[in-house]
Motif scaffolding. Structure first.
Motif, PDB file in Angstrom:
ATOM      1  N   GLY A   1       0.811  -1.213   0.000  1.00  0.00           N
ATOM      2  CA  GLY A   1       0.000   0.000   0.000  1.00  0.00           C
ATOM      3  C   GLY A   1       0.842   1.259   0.000  1.00  0.00           C
ATOM      4  N   ALA A   2       1.929   1.261   0.787  1.00  0.00           N
ATOM      5  CA  ALA A   2       2.820   2.423   0.794  1.00  0.00           C
ATOM      6  C   ALA A   2       3.481   2.618  -0.568  1.00  0.00           C
ATOM      7  N   ALA A   3       3.870   1.511  -1.198  1.00  0.00           N
ATOM      8  CA  ALA A   3       4.467   1.621  -2.533  1.00  0.00           C
ATOM      9  C   ALA A   3       3.456   2.164  -3.537  1.00  0.00           C
ATOM     10  N   GLY A   4       2.197   1.749  -3.431  1.00  0.00           N
ATOM     11  CA  GLY A   4       1.168   2.287  -4.320  1.00  0.00           C
ATOM     12  C   GLY A   4       0.939   3.768  -4.111  1.00  0.00           C
TER      13      GLY A   4
ATOM     14  N   THR B   1       3.712   5.680  -5.628  1.00  0.00           N
ATOM     15  CA  THR B   1       3.554   5.708  -7.091  1.00  0.00           C
ATOM     16  C   THR B   1       2.541   6.758  -7.511  1.00  0.00           C
ATOM     17  N   LEU B   2       1.458   6.878  -6.750  1.00  0.00           N
ATOM     18  CA  LEU B   2       0.486   7.941  -7.045  1.00  0.00           C
ATOM     19  C   LEU B   2       1.128   9.320  -6.940  1.00  0.00           C
ATOM     20  N   LEU B   3       1.938   9.514  -5.893  1.00  0.00           N
ATOM     21  CA  LEU B   3       2.570  10.822  -5.707  1.00  0.00           C
ATOM     22  C   LEU B   3       3.571  11.117  -6.822  1.00  0.00           C
ATOM     23  N   GLY B   4       4.375  10.124  -7.190  1.00  0.00           N
ATOM     24  CA  GLY B   4       5.328  10.340  -8.275  1.00  0.00           C
ATOM     25  C   GLY B   4       4.645  10.557  -9.613  1.00  0.00           C
ATOM     26  N   GLY B   5       3.593   9.789  -9.873  1.00  0.00           N
ATOM     27  CA  GLY B   5       2.855   9.993 -11.122  1.00  0.00           C
ATOM     28  C   GLY B   5       2.195  11.353 -11.178  1.00  0.00           C
ATOM     29  N   GLY B   6       1.696  11.834 -10.023  1.00  0.00           N
ATOM     30  CA  GLY B   6       1.112  13.174 -10.002  1.00  0.00           C
ATOM     31  C   GLY B   6       2.149  14.250 -10.299  1.00  0.00           C
ATOM     32  N   ALA B   7       3.377  14.079  -9.779  1.00  0.00           N
ATOM     33  CA  ALA B   7       4.434  15.050 -10.081  1.00  0.00           C
ATOM     34  C   ALA B   7       4.749  15.076 -11.575  1.00  0.00           C
ATOM     35  N   LEU B   8       4.734  13.914 -12.218  1.00  0.00           N
ATOM     36  CA  LEU B   8       4.959  13.878 -13.666  1.00  0.00           C
ATOM     37  C   LEU B   8       3.831  14.577 -14.418  1.00  0.00           C
TER      38      LEU B   8
ATOM     39  N   LEU C   1      -0.954  -1.621 -10.196  1.00  0.00           N
ATOM     40  CA  LEU C   1      -0.035  -2.683 -10.630  1.00  0.00           C
ATOM     41  C   LEU C   1       1.126  -2.850  -9.650  1.00  0.00           C
ATOM     42  N   ILE C   2       1.577  -1.758  -9.064  1.00  0.00           N
ATOM     43  CA  ILE C   2       2.641  -1.855  -8.064  1.00  0.00           C
ATOM     44  C   ILE C   2       2.149  -2.617  -6.837  1.00  0.00           C
ATOM     45  N   VAL C   3       0.927  -2.350  -6.409  1.00  0.00           N
ATOM     46  CA  VAL C   3       0.371  -3.088  -5.273  1.00  0.00           C
ATOM     47  C   VAL C   3       0.301  -4.578  -5.588  1.00  0.00           C
ATOM     48  N   ALA C   4      -0.141  -4.918  -6.796  1.00  0.00           N
ATOM     49  CA  ALA C   4      -0.213  -6.326  -7.188  1.00  0.00           C
ATOM     50  C   ALA C   4       1.169  -6.953  -7.263  1.00  0.00           C
ATOM     51  N   HIS C   5       2.130  -6.217  -7.767  1.00  0.00           N
ATOM     52  CA  HIS C   5       3.489  -6.752  -7.893  1.00  0.00           C
ATOM     53  C   HIS C   5       4.083  -7.066  -6.528  1.00  0.00           C
ATOM     54  N   PHE C   6       3.953  -6.149  -5.585  1.00  0.00           N
ATOM     55  CA  PHE C   6       4.508  -6.378  -4.252  1.00  0.00           C
ATOM     56  C   PHE C   6       3.803  -7.552  -3.567  1.00  0.00           C
TER      57      PHE C   6
END
Length: 617
Positions: free
Chosen positions: A212-215, A218-225, A329-334
């Motif tokens: 969940g933390a990784a997800g 990822t949301l925060l990094g994607g928002g910055a992009l 997808l990151i949540v699923a991967h972890f």
């Protein structure tokens, strides 16, 4: 006069007394106060520098210090109230630049960490005592700053200060105490219900927290992009807004620093935009990927200029959905990496229900973190239409939960199924360990030379009963005259092996032996030395018996005859004396002659082949 330099660590508190925990708690109290003072000093230096460089200062240094105290409180989440407005009404400022929170949080964290790791031989306080002492010292300075800032142009709201200042302080100081204690993962306090403690101690919960933390990251990094891409797409409007806000370089520097401090807020807004609920631009106006509805109250600011244009969305706006998709997808991967690892024992893979539950819990954690970030990134900017700016926290959290659940759960199950493919599964979907399959060189069960272990009673046999008779490097070997080591079963190692591989066919797991001739080992040298010594002693006994027999037959000549005068007759009379040559010699301890192994082996062979008579003992 002699000058000395103190090389003490940062935040070093004066030693009031030596011994006991009370001085240690006092030192932690001072550390907390110093941390708060350093944070206030940092904001004061920054504001004073901007005030000095401004060509149009509105007030004196006293006003600048009041503003610095207000900004320090704003960095703790405290809502400020601006009294000097055009309408004469007080306007609240509730949007906290998230980058400013890093400075006071890091200082409080470091003060607590250093308080539990004192230098020299000072007493060490308890974790709870350090938490209370550092927090108390920090809050005392915070209370003084609140009272001081109340008389400035940016006065703090007292209720907001009482709520947010202790909360942020305790969170930062608690993190420092946790770090100094070695970041323990448990056990939980006793006041937590036993059932909850049991559930939180499961591995599945730890995996869910991590995924969940990784997800959320990822949301925060994607928002910055998304923010960077939008600013590049609307570069003209962004540049025009930046240039028109200030005409001098000091004002533009202040606008630039404020924009940088608000970048994390903009990243959270963009993440909420990609999730679907979007963010509010004043009351009655919302920006979503589908459309920008209502009449937005947009202030002139570079980050606000990057907001999409009014009207329905385009496929370019819909592409923002890639951000929550990547987070899911990151949540699923972890989750799948722990449920069915790529490298490891596949028999320990989780079942389908366990994997789905872990992915669902990770989605819940991601949704909670997304809602928390949305609540921290928004707030009011004034009165009227400016009372609502930013994403709605509960809508953002719910959208993150839905995205993560719909995508992460099936993808995690698919990855698990792919990694455990080709294996039998039970009724609940959990993998069943495959039966042991005989190797290519091991005998099949029931065949000649095979051993059916399943038909035996487990209480009758020990696992060591089935180990190889001669493990690698420990087979019985005899050294032949040509230097080739021959095993007890007739096989040979080295150049004399029939197969030429030097490997024991009965033990295919053994390491192949070297094809080069090997020097005799220490055990062979000891055995040869014992044999040579036994032969010498046997010859001595035979010669003594022969001499005694000759003296009995011819007393006149036996006294002048010694065994050394005619050694050949003594050896020839051995059989006539009736001595049994095959009689075993007494067991003698192995005594190795001096010299290197090769010389000792050659000396033992020479002693064994020597036909000359030994000296009479």
């Amino acid at each position: 006069m002699t000058q000395t330099t103190d090389h003490s660590p940062p935040f070093s508190a004066p030693v009031l007394l030596q011994g006991g925990r009370r001085p240690a708690l006092a030192a932690c109290l001072v550390r907390g106060a110093i941390a708060a003072g350093l944070g206030l000093g940092t904001f004061a230096v920054l504001v004073i520098a901007l005030w000095i460089s401004s060509p149009y200062p509105d007030s004196g240094p006293n006003g600048a210090l009041h503003v610095a105290a207000g900004l320090w409180l704003l960095a703790h989440g405290t809502e400020l109230v601006r009294s000097e407005t055009l309408s004469g009404q007080q306007a609240p400022i509730g949007i906290v630049p998230l980058l400013l929170v890093v400075v006071p949080a890091w200082l409080a964290h470091r003060a607590a960490r250093d308080g539990l790791l004192p230098a020299d031989d000072r007493p060490r306080p308890s974790a709870r005592g350090a938490l209370c002492a550092v927090s108390l010292g920090y809050l005392l300075v915070g209370a003084a700053a609140t009272v001081y800032a109340a008389g400035g142009p940016l006065a703090p709201d007292l209720l907001s200060a009482v709520l947010h200042l202790p909360l942020v302080t305790l969170a930062a100081v608690g993190a420092g105490v946790w770090t100094a204690s070695g970041r323990p993962g448990g056990p939980l306090p006793e006041w937590v219900p036993a059932r909850l403690r049991k559930e939180l101690a499961r591995t599945r919960v730890a995996v869910a927290m991590r995924s969940g933390a990784a997800g959320a990251l990822t949301l925060l990094g994607g928002g910055a992009l998304l923010v960077a891409a939008s600013m590049v797409w609307n570069a003209d409007a962004t540049q025009d807004s930046f240039l028109h806000l200030a005409d001098v370089w000091s004002g533009r520097l202040a606008v630039l620093m404020l924009g940088l401090a608000l970048v994390p807020n903009a990243a959270v807004w963009a993440a909420a935009y990609g999730l679907g609920p979007g963010f509010a631009l004043g009351t009655g106006a919302t920006a979503t990927p589908l459309a920008l509805t209502g009449d937005p109250a947009l202030p002139h600011f570079p980050l606000v200029a990057a907001v999409p244009a009014e009207g329905p969305g385009t496929p370019l706006n819909w592409a923002a959905a890639v951000v929550p998709l990547a987070a899911a997808l990151i949540v699923a991967h972890f989750t799948a990496d722990r449920a069915a690892p790529r490298q490891g024992d596949r028999a320990t893979a989780w079942g389908m229900g366990e994997t789905a539950l872990a992915a669902l819990q990770g989605a819940v954690v991601c949704g909670v973190l997304a809602g928390f970030l949305a609540a921290a990134a928004g707030g009011p900017l004034g009165t009227g239409r400016l009372t609502a700016f930013g994403p709605v926290w509960w809508l953002t959290g719910a959208a993150a939960l839905v995205w993560s659940t719909v995508v992460a759960v099936p993808v995690a199950l698919g990855l698990r199924a792919w990694r455990v493919r080709g294996r039998a599964v039970g009724a609940d979907g959990s993998p069943v360990p495959a039966a042991a399959v005989p190797g290519p060189s091991s005998p099949a069960p029931g065949a000649a030379g095979g051993l059916e272990v399943d038909d035996m009673d487990d209480a009758e046999f020990d696992p060591y009963d089935f180990l190889p008779e001669f493990p690698t490097g420990s087979r019985k070997t005899d050294t032949s005259p040509d230097g080739t080591a021959t095993a007890a079963d007739g096989s040979s190692d080295g150049p004399g092996d029939a197969t030429g591989s030097g490997r024991d066919d009965r033990a295919p797991w053994a390491v192949p032996l070297s094809p080069w001739p090997k020097a005799p080992g220490l055990s062979s040298i000891a055995l040869d030395a014992d044999r040579a010594k036994a032969d010498r002693e046997e010859r001595d006994r035979e010669e003594a018996d022969a001499s005694a027999a000759e003296r009995t037959e011819d007393p006149g000549t036996s006294s002048t005859r010694s065994p050394a005068t005619n050694p050949t007759d003594n050896r020839a009379d051995t059989g006539a004396a009736g001595v049994d040559a095959a009689q075993p010699s007494p067991t003698l301890p192995a005594r190795l002659p001096a010299g290197p192994p090769d010389e000792r082996a050659g000396r033992a062979d020479a002693d064994r082949d020597d036909s000359g008579p030994p000296a009479t003992p």
